[in-house]
Scaffold this motif. Structure first.
Motif, PDB file in Angstrom:
ATOM      1  N   GLU A  51      23.547   1.374 -43.736  1.00 28.48           N
ATOM      2  CA  GLU A  51      23.966   0.828 -42.448  1.00 28.48           C
ATOM      3  C   GLU A  51      22.874  -0.098 -41.924  1.00 28.48           C
ATOM      4  OE1 GLU A  51      24.763   2.422 -37.866  1.00 28.48           O
ATOM      5  OE2 GLU A  51      23.771   3.699 -39.366  1.00 28.48           O
ATOM      6  N   GLN A  52      23.267  -1.327 -41.547  1.00 26.19           N
ATOM      7  CA  GLN A  52      22.271  -2.214 -40.955  1.00 26.19           C
ATOM      8  C   GLN A  52      22.024  -1.796 -39.513  1.00 26.19           C
ATOM      9  OE1 GLN A  52      22.941  -6.430 -41.366  1.00 26.19           O
ATOM     10  NE2 GLN A  52      21.063  -6.950 -40.263  1.00 26.19           N
ATOM     11  N   VAL A  53      20.733  -1.717 -39.148  1.00 23.41           N
ATOM     12  CA  VAL A  53      20.357  -1.270 -37.808  1.00 23.41           C
ATOM     13  C   VAL A  53      19.628  -2.356 -37.025  1.00 23.41           C
ATOM     14  CG1 VAL A  53      20.274   1.164 -38.485  1.00 23.41           C
ATOM     15  CG2 VAL A  53      18.194  -0.255 -38.645  1.00 23.41           C
ATOM     16  N   GLY A  54      19.524  -3.552 -37.583  1.00 26.36           N
ATOM     17  CA  GLY A  54      18.863  -4.630 -36.865  1.00 26.36           C
ATOM     18  C   GLY A  54      18.109  -5.549 -37.799  1.00 26.36           C
ATOM     19  N   HIS A  55      17.149  -6.278 -37.218  1.00 24.50           N
ATOM     20  CA  HIS A  55      16.279  -7.195 -37.950  1.00 24.50           C
ATOM     21  C   HIS A  55      14.841  -6.978 -37.495  1.00 24.50           C
ATOM     22  CE1 HIS A  55      20.199  -9.251 -38.270  1.00 24.50           C
ATOM     23  NE2 HIS A  55      19.726  -9.782 -39.383  1.00 24.50           N
ATOM     24  N   ALA A  56      13.915  -7.087 -38.416  1.00 23.02           N
ATOM     25  CA  ALA A  56      12.505  -6.909 -38.056  1.00 23.02           C
ATOM     26  C   ALA A  56      11.951  -8.120 -37.315  1.00 23.02           C
ATOM     27  CB  ALA A  56      11.673  -6.636 -39.310  1.00 23.02           C
ATOM     28  N   TYR A  57      12.520  -9.290 -37.546  1.00 24.93           N
ATOM     29  CA  TYR A  57      12.056 -10.522 -36.895  1.00 24.93           C
ATOM     30  C   TYR A  57      13.265 -11.140 -36.195  1.00 24.93           C
ATOM     31  CZ  TYR A  57       7.817  -9.988 -39.667  1.00 24.93           C
ATOM     32  OH  TYR A  57       6.651  -9.506 -40.216  1.00 24.93           O
ATOM     33  N   ALA A  58      13.583 -10.621 -35.001  1.00 21.54           N
ATOM     34  CA  ALA A  58      14.797 -11.024 -34.307  1.00 21.54           C
ATOM     35  C   ALA A  58      14.573 -12.148 -33.315  1.00 21.54           C
ATOM     36  CB  ALA A  58      15.419  -9.820 -33.591  1.00 21.54           C
ATOM     37  N   ARG A  59      13.340 -12.316 -32.841  1.00 20.62           N
ATOM     38  CA  ARG A  59      13.051 -13.319 -31.809  1.00 20.62           C
ATOM     39  C   ARG A  59      12.436 -14.565 -32.433  1.00 20.62           C
ATOM     40  NH1 ARG A  59       9.019 -11.158 -29.603  1.00 20.62           N
ATOM     41  NH2 ARG A  59       9.031  -9.139 -30.649  1.00 20.62           N
ATOM     42  N   PRO A  60      12.784 -15.745 -31.952  1.00 21.50           N
ATOM     43  CA  PRO A  60      12.249 -16.980 -32.545  1.00 21.50           C
ATOM     44  C   PRO A  60      10.728 -17.024 -32.579  1.00 21.50           C
ATOM     45  CG  PRO A  60      14.069 -17.488 -31.095  1.00 21.50           C
ATOM     46  CD  PRO A  60      13.784 -16.027 -30.907  1.00 21.50           C
ATOM     47  N   SER A  61      10.060 -16.493 -31.549  1.00 22.06           N
ATOM     48  CA  SER A  61       8.606 -16.544 -31.545  1.00 22.06           C
ATOM     49  C   SER A  61       8.004 -15.673 -32.643  1.00 22.06           C
ATOM     50  CB  SER A  61       8.062 -16.091 -30.183  1.00 22.06           C
ATOM     51  OG  SER A  61       8.397 -14.734 -29.937  1.00 22.06           O
ATOM     52  N   ALA A  62       8.729 -14.635 -33.068  1.00 23.48           N
ATOM     53  CA  ALA A  62       8.227 -13.777 -34.139  1.00 23.48           C
ATOM     54  C   ALA A  62       8.350 -14.445 -35.497  1.00 23.48           C
ATOM     55  CB  ALA A  62       8.986 -12.448 -34.147  1.00 23.48           C
ATOM     56  N   LEU A  63       9.210 -15.451 -35.587  1.00 23.32           N
ATOM     57  CA  LEU A  63       9.453 -16.093 -36.881  1.00 23.32           C
ATOM     58  C   LEU A  63       9.685 -17.584 -36.672  1.00 23.32           C
ATOM     59  CD1 LEU A  63       9.784 -15.406 -39.904  1.00 23.32           C
ATOM     60  CD2 LEU A  63      12.236 -15.307 -39.496  1.00 23.32           C
ATOM     61  N   PRO A  64       8.617 -18.352 -36.410  1.00 21.59           N
ATOM     62  CA  PRO A  64       8.797 -19.807 -36.263  1.00 21.59           C
ATOM     63  C   PRO A  64       9.205 -20.421 -37.597  1.00 21.59           C
ATOM     64  CG  PRO A  64       6.459 -19.243 -36.280  1.00 21.59           C
ATOM     65  CD  PRO A  64       7.216 -17.945 -36.248  1.00 21.59           C
ATOM     66  N   LEU A  65      10.426 -20.940 -37.639  1.00 24.68           N
ATOM     67  CA  LEU A  65      10.974 -21.466 -38.884  1.00 24.68           C
ATOM     68  C   LEU A  65      10.696 -22.951 -39.009  1.00 24.68           C
ATOM     69  CD1 LEU A  65      14.400 -19.620 -38.801  1.00 24.68           C
ATOM     70  CD2 LEU A  65      12.541 -19.192 -40.411  1.00 24.68           C
ATOM     71  N   PRO A  66      10.736 -23.482 -40.247  1.00 24.03           N
ATOM     72  CA  PRO A  66      10.619 -24.930 -40.416  1.00 24.03           C
ATOM     73  C   PRO A  66      11.712 -25.638 -39.641  1.00 24.03           C
ATOM     74  CG  PRO A  66      10.472 -23.788 -42.522  1.00 24.03           C
ATOM     75  CD  PRO A  66      10.895 -22.769 -41.516  1.00 24.03           C
ATOM     76  N   GLY A  67      11.502 -26.890 -39.309  1.00 22.42           N
ATOM     77  CA  GLY A  67      12.446 -27.633 -38.507  1.00 22.42           C
ATOM     78  C   GLY A  67      13.806 -27.736 -39.173  1.00 22.42           C
ATOM     79  N   GLY A  68      14.850 -27.762 -38.342  1.00 23.10           N
ATOM     80  CA  GLY A  68      16.207 -27.940 -38.851  1.00 23.10           C
ATOM     81  C   GLY A  68      16.686 -26.745 -39.643  1.00 23.10           C
ATOM     82  N   ASP A  69      17.467 -27.029 -40.686  1.00 24.20           N
ATOM     83  CA  ASP A  69      18.026 -25.966 -41.517  1.00 24.20           C
ATOM     84  C   ASP A  69      17.524 -26.099 -42.954  1.00 24.20           C
ATOM     85  OD1 ASP A  69      19.359 -28.281 -42.008  1.00 24.20           O
ATOM     86  OD2 ASP A  69      21.371 -27.481 -41.753  1.00 24.20           O
ATOM     87  N   ALA A  70      16.214 -26.273 -43.122  1.00 25.95           N
ATOM     88  CA  ALA A  70      15.611 -26.437 -44.446  1.00 25.95           C
ATOM     89  C   ALA A  70      15.951 -25.251 -45.335  1.00 25.95           C
ATOM     90  CB  ALA A  70      14.098 -26.587 -44.307  1.00 25.95           C
ATOM     91  N   GLY A  71      16.542 -25.515 -46.489  1.00 21.80           N
ATOM     92  CA  GLY A  71      16.995 -24.445 -47.362  1.00 21.80           C
ATOM     93  C   GLY A  71      15.855 -23.704 -48.028  1.00 21.80           C
ATOM     94  N   SER A  72      16.000 -22.376 -48.131  1.00 25.08           N
ATOM     95  CA  SER A  72      15.092 -21.496 -48.874  1.00 25.08           C
ATOM     96  C   SER A  72      13.640 -21.595 -48.408  1.00 25.08           C
ATOM     97  CB  SER A  72      15.185 -21.768 -50.382  1.00 25.08           C
ATOM     98  OG  SER A  72      16.454 -21.383 -50.867  1.00 25.08           O
ATOM     99  N   GLN A  73      13.439 -21.845 -47.125  1.00 21.78           N
ATOM    100  CA  GLN A  73      12.132 -21.695 -46.507  1.00 21.78           C
ATOM    101  C   GLN A  73      12.162 -20.396 -45.697  1.00 21.78           C
ATOM    102  OE1 GLN A  73       9.336 -24.103 -46.854  1.00 21.78           O
ATOM    103  NE2 GLN A  73      10.698 -24.360 -48.595  1.00 21.78           N
ATOM    104  N   GLY A  74      11.180 -20.189 -44.824  1.00 19.54           N
ATOM    105  CA  GLY A  74      11.203 -18.994 -43.987  1.00 19.54           C
ATOM    106  C   GLY A  74      10.646 -17.765 -44.683  1.00 19.54           C
TER     107      GLY A  74
END
Length: 524
Positions: A51-74
Motif C-alpha cells: 500500500e502506498q502511504v505517501g512520498h518521502a519528497y513531497a514538497r518542491p523545496s525538498a526536491l528542486p528539480l531541473p527546469g521544465g520536464d527534463a526526462g530521467s533527471q531528478g
C-alpha cells in the motif's frame, strides 16, 4: 519444476527498490526521477501486498528539480533505513549543481518527512546508509570525478552525521566489483563482524546482475561471493530481464544475524518482437534469500505462488473524481491535496491545479507558449489497460488525454476547440493519426468531453507479436467509442526513447483551462 517468479510486487514504473523492516512492517521506496511528488513510499505486512502511504519528497523545496520536464533527471536510487527509532531516506538529485546526496527523516513514514540535509562533497549517485556497532553512520555511493577530464566512477564510503549531513572523516574506496561495467547501487550490511557489500553490475539493461563481497574493514581486503553473480537472468529465456539493483531485508527475530532474508530487485518484462521492448518501465520484484555458511543464496521461487494468487484476486482499476476543497491543491510549499497515485513530470502540474467552487479539479496551461505543458498523470500498471477522462473544456482551450514516456515521446487524444485529434510524438516528429470534427461531437465546448486511450496486446503469429502493443486513441460520442488512430507501442518504449522511467497516462493542458470531471483506469 518450481514456479518462476515472473510477477512484480510493484508493477509499472517503480525502479531501484530499497527496503527495511521495523516491528513487523516492511517499508519500500523507489526512484521517481523527474516526477513530483518524489520517491514513493509503500508499506506491507507480508512483502506481497503493498500500500502506498505517501512520498518521502513531497514538497518542491525538498526536491528542486531541473527546469521544465527534463526526462530521467531528478531522484536516483534512494535508500531507506531505520536506526534508533528514526527512518532515513537518502537520494541523489540529478541535475542539482553541485551534485550531492540529500537525506530526509521521520518517525512515521506514512506522515510528513523533514526538510532535507545535504552531504557535501559527495558527487555521484546511488547513496546508501549503514550503521556500525558503535552507532557510526556510513554513507556509501557511486562517486564520480572528472580529474582526468573524463567521468571516472568509484565506489566510496564516508562516515557522516545523518542528522546534519556533516562528514565525520575521510572517504575510503570500497570493493569495485567483479570487473563488469557500471558497478553501482552499493548497499552495506553489518553481519557477525563482517561488512557485506551488495552491488549492481553490468549496466541497468539486459546485462544487469547482483554481486556481493565481504571484508572485516571497509578498506578491505574484500573477498568475493563464490557464486557471483548471485542473481541474474542475462542470456536466459526468463520473462524478467535486467535483474539488478537489489536490497536485502532480514526476516528472523535475530535481524542481520539470522538466516532468512528477502531481496527486492528491479527488472523489466520485455514484449516481442525481437529484440524485445519494455514499455511500463523497470519494476520491483521479490525473491527469497537465506544464509548458507558465510554467504546468502537467492531462492527465486519462494514468493512466486503468493504473488500469483494476489494478482488473481486484485486489480489496479480505479475511478477518481478528484474532488476536494475549492482553491489551490497546494499552498506555497505544502504537499498537494491529491491521492498518492497522481504525479507530474517536472512538478509542472502543481502550480497549474486548482479547484472551482464545486470542488472540481481545474488544470490550466501556462500563458507562455514556449513553456512546457503541465501533465497530471498516473503510472501504467498493466500490460493491457484503458484510461478514460471526462473533461469540461473552456472556450478557446486545448487539452489532451496523454500517454507519456518523456518530453519527446508521447501519444494523445487532443481537443483543440474545432476537432478531436489523435497525435503521436516520437523524437522530433509529430504525426496526426486521425481526427473527428466538432460538428460530429455535438459541440462539446462547455460540456463534458469523453476521451479514451488503451494499450492492447496483439495476437501472436508464427514468429510472435508484430509489435509489443498498440496504443489505440479515441473519443466517446453518445456512449459509442470512436477510434481515431493507432500507434505501434515501440515508439513509446524505453528501447526507442532511452531513459529510466516508464509510461504514465493523464491529462495534459495545452492551452487555456479544462475541468476534470472524472478519470478512469482499468486493466483489460
Amino acid at each position: 519444476m518450481p514456479t518462476r517468479s515472473a510477477r512484480p510486487i510493484l508493477p509499472g514504473y517503480y525502479p531501484d527498490p530499497s527496503i527495511c523492516r521495523v516491528d513487523g512492517a516492511f517499508w519500500l521506496v523507489n526512484s521517481s526521477f523527474e516526477y513530483l511528488p518524489g520517491v514513493p513510499v509503500h508499506r506491507s505486512a507480508d512483502l506481497v501486498h503493498w500500500e502506498q502511504v505517501g512520498h518521502a519528497y513531497a514538497r518542491p523545496s525538498a526536491l528542486p528539480l531541473p527546469g521544465g520536464d527534463a526526462g530521467s533527471q531528478g531522484t536516483f536510487a534512494p535508500t531507506i533505513r531505520h536506526h534508533d527509532g528514526v527512518f532515513y531516506v537518502i537520494v541523489t538529485n540529478m541535475g542539482q549543481d553541485p551534485l550531492s546526496q540529500r537525506i530526509v527523516r521521520t518517525t512515521d513514514p506514512a506522515a510528513d518527512w523533514s526538510d532535507p540535509v545535504e552531504v557535501p562533497d559527495t558527487p555521484g549517485i546511488d547513496p546508501d546508509l549503514c550503521w556500525d556497532e558503535e552507532g557510526v553512520c556510513h554513507l556509501s555511493w557511486r562517486g564520480v570525478s572528472f580529474e582526468t577530464g573524463t567521468a571516472v566512477s568509484t565506489l566510496r564510503s564516508v562516515p557522516i552525521d545523518p542528522g546534519t549531513g556533516r562528514r565525520l572523516g575521510e572517504a575510503v574506496e570500497l570493493w569495485q566489483g567483479t570487473g563488469m561495467r557500471d558497478a553501482e547501487g552499493p548497499h552495506l550490511y553489518r553481519r557477525r563482524g563482517w561488512w557485506y557489500l551488495l552491488l549492481a553490475e553490468g549496466g541497468t539493461g539486459i546485462g544487469h546482475c547482483v554481486t556481493m563481497a565481504r571484508a572485516r574493514e571497509l578498506t578491505g581486503p574484500w573477498e568475493e561471493h563464490p557464486g557471483n553473480p548471485i542473481l541474474t537472468h542475462r542470456s536466459t529465456d526468463h520473462p524478467v530481464q535486467a535483474t539488478g539493483h537489489a536490497d536485502l531485508v532480514p526476516l528472523d527475530a535475530d535481524g542481520w544475524d539470522g538466516a532468512r532474508f528477502a531481496m527486492v530487485h528491479l527488472g523489466i518484462r520485455q514484449l516481442e518482437p525481437f529484440p524485445g521492448y519494455h514499455v511500463n518501465g523497470r519494476e520491483t520484484f521479490l525473491v527469497g534469500a537465506h544464509w548458507e555458511g558465510d554467504w546468502p543464496v537467492v531462492v527465486e521461487d519462494r514468493y512466486a505462488e503468493a504473488i500469483a494468487a494476489r494478482d488473481a484476486s486484485s486489480t489496479h482499476a480505479f475511478t477518481d473524481e478528484l474532488r476536494g476543497r475549492p482553491g489551490p491543491v497546494a499552498d506555497a510549499d505544502a504537499p498537494w491535496d491529491l491521492p498518492d497515485q497522481w504525479v507530474s513530470p517536472g512538478g509542472l502540474a502543481r502550480a497549474a491545479l486548482a479547484r472551482n467552487e464545486a470542488g472540481r479539479l481545474r488544470l490550466t496551461a501556462p500563458g507562455d507558449d514556449a513553456a512546457p505543458r503541465p501533465l497530471l498523470a498516473t503510472r501504467c500498471r498493466d500490460a493491457a489497460w484503458r484510461a478514460e477522462a471526462e473533461l469540461v473544456v473552456e472556450p478557446g482551450a486545448a487539452v489532451e488525454l496523454c500517454v507519456y514516456l518523456d518530453p519527446g515521446h508521447r501519444a494523445a487524444v487532443r481537443w483543440d476547440g474545432d476537432r478531436a485529434v489523435a497525435v503521436a510524438t516520437a523524437a522530433p516528429f509529430e504525426q496526426t493519426l486521425g481526427e473527428l470534427a466538432a460538428e460530429y461531437m455535438e459541440a462539446p465546448q462547455g460540456r463534458a468531453l469523453r476521451m479514451w486511450v488503451s494499450a492492447q496486446l496483439p495476437e501472436s503469429g508464427f514468429f510472435g507479436q508484430r509489435v509489443p502493443d498498440e496504443l489505440v486513441l479515441g473519443v466517446s460520442v453518445d456512449g459509442r467509442d470512436i477510434e481515431l488512430g493507432r500507434l505501434d507501442g515501440r515508439y513509446l518504449s524505453t528501447e526507442v526513447a532511452g531513459g529510466f522511467t516508464g509510461r504514465v497516462v493523464g491529462v495534459r493542458a495545452v492551452s487555456g483551462t479544462a475541468t476534470i470531471e472524472r478519470f478512469i483506469y482499468q486493466p483489460l
